[in-house]
Design an enzyme around this catalytic site. Structure first.
Site, PDB file in Angstrom:
ATOM      1  N   LYS A 118       0.781  -1.230  -0.067  1.00 49.66           N
ATOM      2  CA  LYS A 118       0.275  -0.260   0.339  1.00 49.66           C
ATOM      3  C   LYS A 118       0.601   1.407   0.079  1.00 49.66           C
ATOM      4  CE  LYS A 118       0.564   1.969   3.443  1.00 49.66           C
ATOM      5  NZ  LYS A 118       1.945   2.412   4.107  1.00 49.66           N
ATOM      6  N   TYR A 203      -4.186   4.248   6.590  1.00 56.48           N
ATOM      7  CA  TYR A 203      -4.983   3.027   7.621  1.00 56.48           C
ATOM      8  C   TYR A 203      -6.483   3.239   8.229  1.00 56.48           C
ATOM      9  CZ  TYR A 203      -1.032  -0.359   6.721  1.00 56.48           C
ATOM     10  OH  TYR A 203       0.131  -0.651   6.588  1.00 56.48           O
TER      11      TYR A 203
HETATM   12  P1  NDP Z   1      12.965   1.827   1.877  1.00 56.60           P
HETATM   13  O1  NDP Z   1      12.865   2.970   1.749  1.00 56.60           O
HETATM   14  O2  NDP Z   1      12.993   1.128   3.496  1.00 56.60           O
HETATM   15  O3  NDP Z   1      12.413   0.207   0.764  1.00 56.60           O
HETATM   16  C1  NDP Z   1      12.370   0.499  -0.502  1.00 56.60           C
HETATM   17  C2  NDP Z   1      13.619  -0.184  -0.905  1.00 56.60           C
HETATM   18  O4  NDP Z   1      13.228  -0.405  -2.418  1.00 56.60           O
HETATM   19  C3  NDP Z   1      14.771   0.294  -0.892  1.00 56.60           C
HETATM   20  O5  NDP Z   1      15.369  -0.476  -0.037  1.00 56.60           O
HETATM   21  C4  NDP Z   1      16.087  -0.342  -2.327  1.00 56.60           C
HETATM   22  O6  NDP Z   1      15.492  -2.287  -2.152  1.00 56.60           O
HETATM   23  C5  NDP Z   1      14.369   0.249  -3.202  1.00 56.60           C
HETATM   24  N1  NDP Z   1      14.963   0.556  -4.185  1.00 56.60           N
HETATM   25  C6  NDP Z   1      14.812   0.758  -5.404  1.00 56.60           C
HETATM   26  N2  NDP Z   1      14.568   2.026  -5.911  1.00 56.60           N
HETATM   27  C7  NDP Z   1      14.778   2.533  -5.077  1.00 56.60           C
HETATM   28  C8  NDP Z   1      14.965   4.966  -4.764  1.00 56.60           C
HETATM   29  N3  NDP Z   1      14.847   4.997  -5.988  1.00 56.60           N
HETATM   30  N4  NDP Z   1      14.466   4.966  -3.804  1.00 56.60           N
HETATM   31  C9  NDP Z   1      14.455   4.440  -2.664  1.00 56.60           C
HETATM   32  N5  NDP Z   1      14.620   2.580  -2.871  1.00 56.60           N
HETATM   33  C10 NDP Z   1      14.668   1.198  -4.044  1.00 56.60           C
HETATM   34  O7  NDP Z   1      10.918   1.679   2.044  1.00 56.60           O
HETATM   35  P2  NDP Z   1       9.763   0.954   2.961  1.00 56.60           P
HETATM   36  O8  NDP Z   1      10.103  -0.941   2.959  1.00 56.60           O
HETATM   37  O9  NDP Z   1       9.427   1.639   4.082  1.00 56.60           O
HETATM   38  O10 NDP Z   1       8.574   0.822   2.062  1.00 56.60           O
HETATM   39  C11 NDP Z   1       8.206  -0.047   0.957  1.00 56.60           C
HETATM   40  C12 NDP Z   1       6.636   0.521   0.466  1.00 56.60           C
HETATM   41  O11 NDP Z   1       6.363  -0.420   1.429  1.00 56.60           O
HETATM   42  C13 NDP Z   1       5.650   1.525   0.493  1.00 56.60           C
HETATM   43  O12 NDP Z   1       4.826   1.700  -0.639  1.00 56.60           O
HETATM   44  C14 NDP Z   1       5.478   1.502   1.802  1.00 56.60           C
HETATM   45  O13 NDP Z   1       4.094   2.469   1.917  1.00 56.60           O
HETATM   46  C15 NDP Z   1       5.012   0.206   2.197  1.00 56.60           C
HETATM   47  N6  NDP Z   1       5.115   0.549   3.718  1.00 56.60           N
HETATM   48  C16 NDP Z   1       3.857  -0.689   4.429  1.00 56.60           C
HETATM   49  C17 NDP Z   1       3.914  -0.894   5.281  1.00 56.60           C
HETATM   50  C18 NDP Z   1       2.660  -2.047   6.085  1.00 56.60           C
HETATM   51  O14 NDP Z   1       2.340  -2.129   6.795  1.00 56.60           O
HETATM   52  N7  NDP Z   1       2.142  -2.506   4.683  1.00 56.60           N
HETATM   53  C19 NDP Z   1       5.008  -0.404   6.968  1.00 56.60           C
HETATM   54  C20 NDP Z   1       5.981   0.080   5.379  1.00 56.60           C
HETATM   55  C21 NDP Z   1       6.163   0.198   4.241  1.00 56.60           C
HETATM   56  P3  NDP Z   1      16.612  -2.192  -2.323  1.00 56.60           P
HETATM   57  O15 NDP Z   1      18.303  -2.161  -1.981  1.00 56.60           O
HETATM   58  O16 NDP Z   1      16.879  -3.901  -2.962  1.00 56.60           O
HETATM   59  O17 NDP Z   1      17.268  -2.204  -4.421  1.00 56.60           O
END
Ligand code: NDP
Length: 356
Positions: A118, A203
């Site tokens: 989401k 949420y």
């Molecule tokens: P993060 O920034 O922690 O992680 C995103 C990951 O995406 C990065 O670590 C990287 O992984 C990859 N990535 C690829 N391109 C990019 C870029 N240009 N900039 C940043 N990251 C990039 O985000 P979150 O994990 O917090 O959030 C990811 C998704 O999950 C969002 O849509 C958020 O809304 C959702 N979310 C949902 C939650 C829930 O409770 N359901 C809670 C938190 C987030 P790599 O190094 O492997 O390439």
């Protein structure tokens, strides 16, 4: 641990899975993927079989942790080759919001089921394209709504929809945390689609909808003051909005990146019910006007993924309330809230008719 029956996505107990597990590839190994990883270690009906990442060190770490075969490790460039990989049934997209559309469509074209985190995307048009691509490919699409399998939330949904305390008249539902990292993609509208509303306000919207069992008909909204101009030049720092529902129920919600809040309260004709904490990762605490709510604290991610996996392993249809149609409805509402805040006017929300 046995969960209450109502957690089950209608898969009869008679279906035997006999140790079969749905094989998932996790796409984007950030903070939420780490939380998902803990859930997937505890899951019974699914497992991490592959990863998609741009970071070699993370690939090594995940490979060891989940014993992933080298051929199931992808980067963002060679991801489409997953089409030929029979080890992977589903791709779970956990990338920044603006990347969801592209990777969901690529996964669909590769013939894989998809869970997308989401918010589903950043615009209604993108959600529609994603839904169409999944339909065309004949694969199933779920949005990562983790609270539809959570016992406290299933209970407040039951209390509201079955009018256990009579007609619900007022809901207050808010979620906020303090954000301070200027490099965070969530603060760049181009990547996030918006501020706390897109991220966590969703949420609050969801809880109002599934507790009432109704769709909001209109919304008024106000942006909060900007107290940190450096951090919040591109997205809102906080926002408050009010829904009106067809029954006359009204709700008030805030989502914020400058204060901690996590609560849900519903006032009905013959009583009330509430959760506090309510919408974050928990553990939740709940009570009604008659006493405490007592449910187990579950691993939300394990339960969510297991319920989805069971449906897919049984070749059944995923429920509409975690589907792309649900994701696009939230997106319509999110944009109606922004329009109301920007114009200062009451905005009408298009009605849809699917079970909440
Ligand atoms: P993060 O920034 O922690 O992680 C995103 C990951 O995406 C990065 O670590 C990287 O992984 C990859 N990535 C690829 N391109 C990019 C870029 N240009 N900039 C940043 N990251 C990039 O985000 P979150 O994990 O917090 O959030 C990811 C998704 O999950 C969002 O849509 C958020 O809304 C959702 N979310 C949902 C939650 C829930 O409770 N359901 C809670 C938190 C987030 P790599 O190094 O492997 O390439």
């Amino acid at each position: 641990m046995t969960l209450p029956n109502f957690v089950n996505f209608s898969i009869p107990d008679s279906i035997r899975f006999e140790g079969k597990k749905l094989n998932m590839a996790i796409c984007g190994l950030g903070r939420y993927a780490d939380i998902l990883a803990n859930g997937l270690e505890a899951a019974q009906y699914c497992q991490v079989a592959g990863i998609v990442t741009g970071t070699a060190t993370k690939a090594e770490k995940w490979k060891k942790r989940f014993n992933i075969r080298q051929k199931n490790i992808y980067n963002y460039q060679n991801f489409d080759e997953i089409k030929n990989n029979k080890d992977i049934d589903l791709v779970y997209v956990v990338l920044p919001n603006s990347m969801h559309k592209d990777f969901v469509i690529r996964a669909a074209k590769a013939g894989k089921h998809v869970i997308v985190e989401k918010p589903m995307a950043t615009s209604v048009e993108d959600c529609r394209e994603m839904i169409n691509a999944c339909k065309k490919a004949g694969i199933q699409l779920a949005v990562g709504y983790r609270l539809h399998t959570e016992p406290f939330h299933l209970e407040i949904k039951r209390l509201g929809q079955e009018k256990v305390f009579g007609q619900v008249r007022l809901i207050e539902s808010s979620l906020g945390y303090v954000s301070g990292d200027p490099t965070e993609w969530r603060l760049r509208k181009e990547m996030s689609g918006g501020g706390p509303l897109m991220d966590i306000g969703l949420y609050c919207i969801q809880s109002c909808r599934y507790v009432s069992g109704e769709e909001p008909v209109s919304v008024t909204a106000q942006f909060g003051p900007v107290t940190n101009k450096k951090l919040f030049s591109d997205v809102e720092e906080s926002i408050t909005w009010q829904f009106e529902f067809p029954s006359g129920l009204v709700s008030n919600s805030s989502s914020s990146y400058n204060c901690k809040i996590d609560r849900f309260f519903a006032s009905a004709d013959e009583g009330s019910f509430e959760l506090n904490p309510a919408l974050g990762y928990g553990p939740y605490k709940g009570k009604t006007s008659q006493g405490d709510l007592n449910f187990p604290t579950i691993n939300q991610q394990a339960t969510q993924c297991d319920e989805i996996a069971k449906v897919l392993l049984a070749n059944k249809q995923l429920p509409v309330h975690i589907s792309g149609e649900e994701g696009i409805q939230d997106m319509r509402i999110l944009h109606a809230i922004y329009e109301a805040a920007e114009t200062g006017k009451k905005v009408t929300i298009p009605q849809i008719h699917h079970p909440l």
